[in-house]
Design an enzyme around this catalytic site. Structure first.
Site, short mmCIF file in Angstrom:
data_model
loop_
_atom_site.label_atom_id
_atom_site.label_comp_id
_atom_site.label_asym_id
_atom_site.label_seq_id
_atom_site.Cartn_x
_atom_site.Cartn_y
_atom_site.Cartn_z
N TYR A 97 -9.53 -9.83 8.40
CA TYR A 97 -10.91 -10.29 8.22
C TYR A 97 -11.02 -11.76 7.85
CZ TYR A 97 -10.12 -9.50 3.18
OH TYR A 97 -9.63 -9.53 1.89
N ILE A 113 7.61 -1.42 14.33
CA ILE A 113 9.06 -1.67 14.36
C ILE A 113 9.86 -0.46 13.91
CG2 ILE A 113 8.92 -4.18 14.09
CD1 ILE A 113 9.40 -3.82 11.11
N LYS A 139 0.80 -1.22 0.00
CA LYS A 139 0.00 0.00 0.00
C LYS A 139 0.83 1.28 0.00
CE LYS A 139 -4.13 -2.06 2.02
NZ LYS A 139 -5.21 -1.94 3.02
N GLY A 175 1.78 0.16 8.72
CA GLY A 175 1.85 -0.05 7.27
C GLY A 175 0.74 0.72 6.60
N ASP A 209 -9.53 3.09 2.44
CA ASP A 209 -9.41 2.45 3.75
C ASP A 209 -9.73 3.40 4.90
OD1 ASP A 209 -8.69 -0.10 2.95
OD2 ASP A 209 -6.53 0.29 3.03
N GLY A 251 -12.63 -6.76 10.89
CA GLY A 251 -12.09 -6.21 9.65
C GLY A 251 -13.04 -6.34 8.49
#
Length: 483
Positions: A435, A382, A283, A360, A321, A456
């Site tokens: 999901y 991270i 993405k 992300g 999203d 989700g």
């Protein structure tokens, strides 16, 4: 590939019931196969046309006996009325010329070649096809084993330009799309597996008929797909394809296992490939392959939808999203009657602590959306100042919101959760972007701890409505009707 004649017959009737037009029978899989007796039973009692294959070990099959007896069995199949008989290229040149001189039956001959090595160049493929055509075959069949989805473009080109009917596809997850799109490029047959008897890399007959409706695909069908790695978990096909049909839009939505974005976009650059969903892990990385990026997606720094603009072929990136995830969370809070005292007429997220696992593409959309609603966002990742592992011991405020935007808990690793059970009781709401499965281990534990849970699936459905509108220019509310 049944091991007994009885099971062959049972599977043929099952195949017919599931919507198959033709059944391929692998004689080399039948235990103690007796050509005279077994072929007569199979071909006398067949409920639909059959394609007979007797594959030797040297061509990837199971037969290890006398080659002359194997070929005799194939000739017998023709004599007994088989609709199609498959000969390997290695033996076809010596057989079919003689066979055609006395060819009185209605049997059609297929000449096949399994390519285990790297997909040949266009020039080498052309030479191979010429050799296969020279055998006098009615149909030629090529089975590939691609290492990258971009190699399938050569298969599509081959299907489009071959002078005789051709079956061509690739096996494995990276080759899955070669089956689904074969009808668009004039492939003679599409292979599917029986329900309850999966074959790696093949769709089921049921999905070909019901989900993808391959019988309706033609040269004008627009291709949309999910760019992801892995891709097998996607529910996009069972959502988008019925909706395309509902509004009479000639499109198909397919899973696309992509290893290299640059190679993918340079290979599939035609108007036929009209749009894409973008999944994990691309993405963020996909943005540099877009010619233009919508301001919201630019602000989030993540794209989950790409449209090829019809007027100039440019790739335009969007993000559906953000609103999908945030409105799903807001609506769940409102439905439970909770109000934020400081913003009772605004978003129920205003002023709340919003704890986010993962930064992300999905995480960026969640963080941007939550912050735009006035939430105080705390991110564990991270690559951030708060390392991801620290979320296990993080003590949130009472009434905080937790959002998981990592793949933890996705099938098949369904037992993994990003936080400890002890902290779940402090969250008022827990959202999981995963999901598959619908109710993850995290959501089950959160529900047991008394939290509101948001699957989700809710985000998936809402973002898909936005994608549908972008894909087709039509209203996408009917997506919810189907599900």
């Amino acid at each position: 590939m049944a091991q007994s004649v009885e099971q062959v017959l049972s599977n043929m009737y099952q195949a017919k019931a599931e919507g198959a037009d033709v059944v391929e029978i692998r004689l080399d899989c039948i235990n103690n196969f007796q050509p005279g007796k077994d072929l007569e039973i199979i071909l006398t009692k067949k409920p639909l046309p059959v394609l007979i294959v007797y594959r030797p070990k040297w061509a990837g099959g199971l037969y290890e006996g006398d080659e002359h007896k194997r070929l005799e069995a194939l000739h017998l199949a023709e004599d007994l009325g088989a609709d199609y008989v498959d000969f390997e290229l290695k033996v076809a040149s010596n057989i079919l010329g003689k066979q055609y001189s006395s060819h009185q039956s209605g049997t059609r001959f297929i000449v096949s070649c399994n390519l285990d090595c790297e997909t040949p160049s266009e020039e080498d493929l052309g030479y191979l096809v010429s050799r296969m055509q020279a055998t006098g075959a009615d149909i030629i069949k090529l089975v590939f084993s691609v290492n990258d989805i971009t190699e399938i473009a050569r298969i599509f080109q081959l299907l489009s330009h071959c002078q005789v009917p051709i079956i061509a596809y690739s096996v494995g997850e990276r080759g899955f799309v070669s089956q689904l799109l074969s009808p668009k490029f004039n492939g003679a047959l599409v292979y599917g597996s029986l329900k309850g008897t999966p074959v790696s890399g093949l769709p089921t007959v049921e999905s070909l008929r019901q989900t993808y409706k391959v019988g309706h695909i033609n040269a004008d069908t627009k291709v949309f797909g999910l760019i992801s790695k892995p891709v097998g978990h996607s529910k996009g096909p069972i959502l988008h394809n019925p909706t395309f049909r509902h509004v009479n839009y000639n499109g198909i939505y397919v899973p696309m296992f992509v290893d290299d974005l640059k190679k993918f976009f340079s290979t599939y650059s035609s108007p036929d490939f009209a749009g894409f969903s973008v999944g994990f892990p691309y993405k963020e990385a996909v943005m540099k392959f877009c010619d233009e990026v919508h301001p919201l997606a630019q602000a989030i720094a993540a794209v989950n939808t790409i449209i090829r603009r019809p007027s100039d072929g440019k790739l335009i990136g969007y993000n559906t999203d953000c609103e999908a995830s945030i409105t799903a969370i807001e609506d769940a809070i409102k439905e439970r009657g909770y109000k934020n005292g400081t913003a009772s007429f605004g978003s129920p997220l205003a002023g709340r602590m919003f704890v986010l696992a993962g930064a992300g593409g999905a995480g960026r959309a969640l963080a941007f959306g939550a912050k735009s609603r006035g939430a105080r966002v705390v991110i564990f990742d991270i690559d951030f100042a708060r390392p991801f592992e620290d979320i296990l011991n993080f003590q949130p405020e009472k009434g905080a919101i937790l959002a998981n935007a990592t793949p933890l808990g996705m099938h098949p690793n369904t037992d993994r959760v990003p936080v400890s059970e002890e902290t779940l009781r402090d969250y008022q709401l827990v959202f999981d972007a995963v999901y598959t499965p619908r109710k993850t281990r995290l959501l089950k534990d959160a529900e047991a701890a008394g939290a509101i849970i948001v699957s989700g699936v809710e985000m998936f459905l809402r973002q898909a409505i936005g994608q549908f509108n972008l894909f087709t220019g039509k209203e996408g509310k009917c997506l919810l009707i189907f599900l």
